[in-house]
Design a protein around this motif. Structure first.
Motif, mmCIF file in Angstrom:
data_model
loop_
_atom_site.group_PDB
_atom_site.id
_atom_site.type_symbol
_atom_site.label_atom_id
_atom_site.label_comp_id
_atom_site.label_asym_id
_atom_site.label_seq_id
_atom_site.Cartn_x
_atom_site.Cartn_y
_atom_site.Cartn_z
ATOM 1 N N LEU A 8 0.824 -1.206 0.000
ATOM 2 C CA LEU A 8 0.000 0.000 0.000
ATOM 3 C C LEU A 8 0.861 1.261 0.000
ATOM 4 O O LEU A 8 0.571 2.225 -0.714
ATOM 5 N N ALA A 9 1.920 1.250 0.811
ATOM 6 C CA ALA A 9 2.800 2.418 0.879
ATOM 7 C C ALA A 9 3.472 2.678 -0.474
ATOM 8 O O ALA A 9 3.569 3.823 -0.914
ATOM 9 N N LYS A 10 3.884 1.620 -1.136
ATOM 10 C CA LYS A 10 4.515 1.765 -2.450
ATOM 11 C C LYS A 10 3.524 2.249 -3.506
ATOM 12 O O LYS A 10 3.923 2.838 -4.501
ATOM 13 N N ALA A 11 2.224 2.014 -3.238
ATOM 14 C CA ALA A 11 1.171 2.472 -4.153
ATOM 15 C C ALA A 11 0.705 3.885 -3.812
ATOM 16 O O ALA A 11 -0.275 4.376 -4.367
ATOM 17 N N GLY A 12 1.406 4.527 -2.877
ATOM 18 C CA GLY A 12 1.085 5.905 -2.544
ATOM 19 C C GLY A 12 0.079 6.081 -1.413
ATOM 20 O O GLY A 12 -0.352 7.191 -1.136
ATOM 21 N N LYS A 13 -0.304 5.010 -0.774
ATOM 22 C CA LYS A 13 -1.244 5.073 0.347
ATOM 23 C C LYS A 13 -0.478 5.281 1.649
ATOM 24 O O LYS A 13 0.742 5.205 1.680
ATOM 25 N N SER A 14 -1.201 5.506 2.734
ATOM 26 C CA SER A 14 -0.575 5.719 4.047
ATOM 27 C C SER A 14 -1.125 4.740 5.088
ATOM 28 O O SER A 14 -1.847 5.141 6.002
ATOM 29 N N PRO A 15 -0.791 3.471 4.969
ATOM 30 C CA PRO A 15 -1.288 2.517 5.959
ATOM 31 C C PRO A 15 -0.661 2.782 7.326
ATOM 32 O O PRO A 15 0.495 3.209 7.414
ATOM 33 N N GLN A 16 -1.421 2.571 8.372
ATOM 34 C CA GLN A 16 -0.932 2.759 9.738
ATOM 35 C C GLN A 16 -1.411 1.596 10.600
ATOM 36 O O GLN A 16 -2.289 1.757 11.454
ATOM 37 N N PRO A 17 -0.836 0.406 10.394
ATOM 38 C CA PRO A 17 -1.298 -0.755 11.148
ATOM 39 C C PRO A 17 -1.005 -0.642 12.645
ATOM 40 O O PRO A 17 -0.029 -0.010 13.066
ATOM 41 N N ARG A 18 -1.871 -1.230 13.407
ATOM 42 C CA ARG A 18 -1.697 -1.324 14.861
ATOM 43 C C ARG A 18 -1.600 -2.805 15.193
ATOM 44 O O ARG A 18 -2.575 -3.540 15.044
ATOM 45 N N ILE A 19 -0.444 -3.230 15.629
ATOM 46 C CA ILE A 19 -0.199 -4.629 15.966
ATOM 47 C C ILE A 19 -0.480 -4.791 17.460
ATOM 48 O O ILE A 19 0.172 -4.160 18.292
ATOM 49 N N GLU A 20 -1.441 -5.644 17.785
ATOM 50 C CA GLU A 20 -1.852 -5.802 19.175
ATOM 51 C C GLU A 20 -1.443 -7.177 19.698
ATOM 52 O O GLU A 20 -1.791 -8.198 19.106
ATOM 53 N N ILE A 21 -0.686 -7.184 20.783
ATOM 54 C CA ILE A 21 -0.272 -8.425 21.430
ATOM 55 C C ILE A 21 -1.389 -8.842 22.386
ATOM 56 O O ILE A 21 -1.706 -8.100 23.321
#
Length: 79
Positions: A8-21
């Motif tokens: 997504l980032a390479k496609a110009g988007k701004s993903p902001q994943p939240r990894i939850e333990i």
């Protein structure tokens, strides 16, 4: 998650994943898992390209008692 975020980032988007333990109770355990998440971010090329956060899910009474220590190292918490 990181591979998809990199695409997504390479496609110009701004993903902001939240990894939850999940089931976080001990700071030592959370720290180990957080470092593993960071390693995967580096290995997939997400580190420095994708803005992500690592957090912990407080699901047990014991975790509630240690939440203050976990909060110093987690970027977010959920209950």
């Amino acid at each position: 998650i990181f591979e998809a975020a990199v695409e997504l980032a390479k496609a110009g988007k701004s993903p902001q994943p939240r990894i939850e333990i999940p089931l976080g109770t001990e700071l030592k355990e959370f720290s180990i898992l957080k470092e593993l998440v960071k390693k995967v971010a580096r290995d997939t090329g997400a580190e420095g390209l994708v803005h992500y956060k690592v957090g912990v899910m407080i699901e047990t009474p014991r975790a509630a008692l240690t939440a203050d220590a976990l909060a110093e190292h987690a970027e977010f918490m959920s209950f």
